[in-house]
Design a protein around this motif. Sequence first.
Motif, PDB file in Angstrom:
ATOM      1  N   LYS A  11       0.830  -1.209   0.000  1.00 54.55           N
ATOM      2  CA  LYS A  11       0.000   0.000   0.000  1.00 54.55           C
ATOM      3  C   LYS A  11       0.867   1.262   0.000  1.00 54.55           C
ATOM      4  O   LYS A  11       0.545   2.232  -0.674  1.00 54.55           O
ATOM      5  CB  LYS A  11      -0.944  -0.014   1.203  1.00 54.55           C
ATOM      6  CG  LYS A  11      -1.971   1.096   1.177  1.00 54.55           C
ATOM      7  CD  LYS A  11      -3.134   0.872   2.132  1.00 54.55           C
ATOM      8  CE  LYS A  11      -2.763   0.916   3.567  1.00 54.55           C
ATOM      9  NZ  LYS A  11      -3.938   0.934   4.464  1.00 54.55           N
ATOM     10  N   LYS A  12       1.978   1.229   0.697  1.00 53.19           N
ATOM     11  CA  LYS A  12       2.852   2.404   0.778  1.00 53.19           C
ATOM     12  C   LYS A  12       3.814   2.498  -0.398  1.00 53.19           C
ATOM     13  O   LYS A  12       4.072   3.577  -0.914  1.00 53.19           O
ATOM     14  CB  LYS A  12       3.646   2.380   2.084  1.00 53.19           C
ATOM     15  CG  LYS A  12       2.797   2.626   3.311  1.00 53.19           C
ATOM     16  CD  LYS A  12       3.647   2.568   4.563  1.00 53.19           C
ATOM     17  CE  LYS A  12       2.758   2.707   5.788  1.00 53.19           C
ATOM     18  NZ  LYS A  12       3.491   2.511   7.029  1.00 53.19           N
ATOM     19  N   LYS A  13       4.366   1.359  -0.817  1.00 56.67           N
ATOM     20  CA  LYS A  13       5.397   1.368  -1.862  1.00 56.67           C
ATOM     21  C   LYS A  13       4.836   1.572  -3.268  1.00 56.67           C
ATOM     22  O   LYS A  13       5.501   2.163  -4.110  1.00 56.67           O
ATOM     23  CB  LYS A  13       6.189   0.048  -1.844  1.00 56.67           C
ATOM     24  CG  LYS A  13       7.356   0.043  -0.925  1.00 56.67           C
ATOM     25  CD  LYS A  13       8.248  -1.146  -1.216  1.00 56.67           C
ATOM     26  CE  LYS A  13       9.559  -0.982  -0.496  1.00 56.67           C
ATOM     27  NZ  LYS A  13      10.537  -1.986  -0.841  1.00 56.67           N
ATOM     28  N   ILE A  14       3.655   1.046  -3.523  1.00 58.45           N
ATOM     29  CA  ILE A  14       3.117   1.091  -4.881  1.00 58.45           C
ATOM     30  C   ILE A  14       2.318   2.381  -5.062  1.00 58.45           C
ATOM     31  O   ILE A  14       1.122   2.440  -4.802  1.00 58.45           O
ATOM     32  CB  ILE A  14       2.248  -0.147  -5.188  1.00 58.45           C
ATOM     33  CG1 ILE A  14       3.019  -1.429  -4.893  1.00 58.45           C
ATOM     34  CG2 ILE A  14       1.748  -0.123  -6.624  1.00 58.45           C
ATOM     35  CD1 ILE A  14       4.308  -1.600  -5.663  1.00 58.45           C
ATOM     36  N   THR A  15       3.020   3.396  -5.543  1.00 58.45           N
ATOM     37  CA  THR A  15       2.402   4.713  -5.692  1.00 58.45           C
ATOM     38  C   THR A  15       2.189   5.106  -7.149  1.00 58.45           C
ATOM     39  O   THR A  15       1.578   6.135  -7.419  1.00 58.45           O
ATOM     40  CB  THR A  15       3.270   5.781  -5.003  1.00 58.45           C
ATOM     41  OG1 THR A  15       4.587   5.720  -5.563  1.00 58.45           O
ATOM     42  CG2 THR A  15       3.326   5.533  -3.499  1.00 58.45           C
ATOM     43  N   SER A  16       2.698   4.291  -8.073  1.00 58.74           N
ATOM     44  CA  SER A  16       2.523   4.617  -9.491  1.00 58.74           C
ATOM     45  C   SER A  16       2.280   3.346 -10.294  1.00 58.74           C
ATOM     46  O   SER A  16       2.611   2.240  -9.866  1.00 58.74           O
ATOM     47  CB  SER A  16       3.765   5.332 -10.036  1.00 58.74           C
ATOM     48  OG  SER A  16       4.841   4.408 -10.151  1.00 58.74           O
ATOM     49  N   ALA A  17       1.702   3.541 -11.467  1.00 59.64           N
ATOM     50  CA  ALA A  17       1.434   2.410 -12.366  1.00 59.64           C
ATOM     51  C   ALA A  17       2.741   1.732 -12.773  1.00 59.64           C
ATOM     52  O   ALA A  17       2.799   0.511 -12.887  1.00 59.64           O
ATOM     53  CB  ALA A  17       0.658   2.879 -13.586  1.00 59.64           C
ATOM     54  N   GLY A  18       3.782   2.500 -12.962  1.00 56.92           N
ATOM     55  CA  GLY A  18       5.075   1.936 -13.343  1.00 56.92           C
ATOM     56  C   GLY A  18       5.645   1.019 -12.271  1.00 56.92           C
ATOM     57  O   GLY A  18       6.161  -0.055 -12.572  1.00 56.92           O
ATOM     58  N   LEU A  19       5.542   1.444 -11.031  1.00 59.39           N
ATOM     59  CA  LEU A  19       6.013   0.600  -9.922  1.00 59.39           C
ATOM     60  C   LEU A  19       5.180  -0.678  -9.824  1.00 59.39           C
ATOM     61  O   LEU A  19       5.725  -1.768  -9.633  1.00 59.39           O
ATOM     62  CB  LEU A  19       5.934   1.360  -8.599  1.00 59.39           C
ATOM     63  CG  LEU A  19       6.965   2.456  -8.375  1.00 59.39           C
ATOM     64  CD1 LEU A  19       6.635   3.249  -7.111  1.00 59.39           C
ATOM     65  CD2 LEU A  19       8.358   1.860  -8.278  1.00 59.39           C
ATOM     66  N   LEU A  20       3.869  -0.531  -9.956  1.00 59.80           N
ATOM     67  CA  LEU A  20       3.010  -1.715  -9.881  1.00 59.80           C
ATOM     68  C   LEU A  20       3.309  -2.661 -11.032  1.00 59.80           C
ATOM     69  O   LEU A  20       3.341  -3.876 -10.844  1.00 59.80           O
ATOM     70  CB  LEU A  20       1.529  -1.331  -9.874  1.00 59.80           C
ATOM     71  CG  LEU A  20       0.546  -2.500  -9.764  1.00 59.80           C
ATOM     72  CD1 LEU A  20       0.834  -3.392  -8.558  1.00 59.80           C
ATOM     73  CD2 LEU A  20      -0.890  -1.975  -9.720  1.00 59.80           C
ATOM     74  N   TYR A  21       3.563  -2.117 -12.211  1.00 56.90           N
ATOM     75  CA  TYR A  21       3.907  -2.967 -13.348  1.00 56.90           C
ATOM     76  C   TYR A  21       5.134  -3.817 -13.024  1.00 56.90           C
ATOM     77  O   TYR A  21       5.138  -5.030 -13.259  1.00 56.90           O
ATOM     78  CB  TYR A  21       4.171  -2.121 -14.603  1.00 56.90           C
ATOM     79  CG  TYR A  21       4.553  -2.970 -15.786  1.00 56.90           C
ATOM     80  CD1 TYR A  21       3.583  -3.474 -16.641  1.00 56.90           C
ATOM     81  CD2 TYR A  21       5.884  -3.302 -16.030  1.00 56.90           C
ATOM     82  CE1 TYR A  21       3.928  -4.279 -17.715  1.00 56.90           C
ATOM     83  CE2 TYR A  21       6.238  -4.113 -17.090  1.00 56.90           C
ATOM     84  CZ  TYR A  21       5.255  -4.598 -17.929  1.00 56.90           C
ATOM     85  OH  TYR A  21       5.601  -5.412 -18.993  1.00 56.90           O
ATOM     86  N   ASP A  22       6.159  -3.192 -12.492  1.00 58.00           N
ATOM     87  CA  ASP A  22       7.390  -3.924 -12.175  1.00 58.00           C
ATOM     88  C   ASP A  22       7.142  -5.035 -11.151  1.00 58.00           C
ATOM     89  O   ASP A  22       7.657  -6.148 -11.285  1.00 58.00           O
ATOM     90  CB  ASP A  22       8.464  -2.967 -11.646  1.00 58.00           C
ATOM     91  CG  ASP A  22       8.974  -2.013 -12.717  1.00 58.00           C
ATOM     92  OD1 ASP A  22       8.768  -2.272 -13.927  1.00 58.00           O
ATOM     93  OD2 ASP A  22       9.572  -0.979 -12.336  1.00 58.00           O
ATOM     94  N   VAL A  23       6.348  -4.729 -10.133  1.00 56.32           N
ATOM     95  CA  VAL A  23       6.060  -5.721  -9.094  1.00 56.32           C
ATOM     96  C   VAL A  23       5.200  -6.850  -9.648  1.00 56.32           C
ATOM     97  O   VAL A  23       5.457  -8.034  -9.381  1.00 56.32           O
ATOM     98  CB  VAL A  23       5.390  -5.050  -7.869  1.00 56.32           C
ATOM     99  CG1 VAL A  23       4.962  -6.086  -6.852  1.00 56.32           C
ATOM    100  CG2 VAL A  23       6.342  -4.044  -7.240  1.00 56.32           C
ATOM    101  N   LEU A  24       4.191  -6.503 -10.443  1.00 55.27           N
ATOM    102  CA  LEU A  24       3.346  -7.541 -11.051  1.00 55.27           C
ATOM    103  C   LEU A  24       4.146  -8.422 -12.004  1.00 55.27           C
ATOM    104  O   LEU A  24       3.943  -9.640 -12.044  1.00 55.27           O
ATOM    105  CB  LEU A  24       2.167  -6.907 -11.799  1.00 55.27           C
ATOM    106  CG  LEU A  24       1.019  -6.423 -10.938  1.00 55.27           C
ATOM    107  CD1 LEU A  24       0.064  -5.549 -11.749  1.00 55.27           C
ATOM    108  CD2 LEU A  24       0.264  -7.594 -10.333  1.00 55.27           C
TER     109      LEU A  24
END
Length: 163
Positions: A49-62
Amino acid sequence: MAAKKKSNLPVWDLSDLYVAIDDPAIQKDLEACKRRAARFNKLYRTKIKKKITSAGLLYDVLAEYESIQQSLAKPVIFASLEFSCAQGDSARGAFLQQMRQKWTEINQDLVFFNIELLEIPSARFKSFIRAKTLAVYANYLTRLQEDKEHMLTEQNEKVFADF
């Protein structure tokens, strides 16, 4: 004496996965998956919830999560296909069970992920679903959001993962 009847059934070439049920690459892949899942857990558990602040970050994690899941599925898929070719072979049956058990054990480090994704504030989560960067994951995120009310606690999800 009766002559043996030749089988006309096709034989699968599974060598793109592994060469045999005792292929050392299987254990090597499982160990790599275990390390990657543990690392993923350490990096992201309780922090999504804290780390994923942008679509780009979420893309990398996914993408990392997907890669781990694909690698983890490979030995189970191989074992399942091997067993389906000779269901009477107890060694293949035992191998399938072992691979399912390994999948369950390693996946325990990943159970948190979907639960924590759903803790992202709704407006941000919806913006992620619409983001062009995440278009490849839009269906996954949409389905996840639709199943939110059925999501259990991490502890309960881990119990059900054992089944």
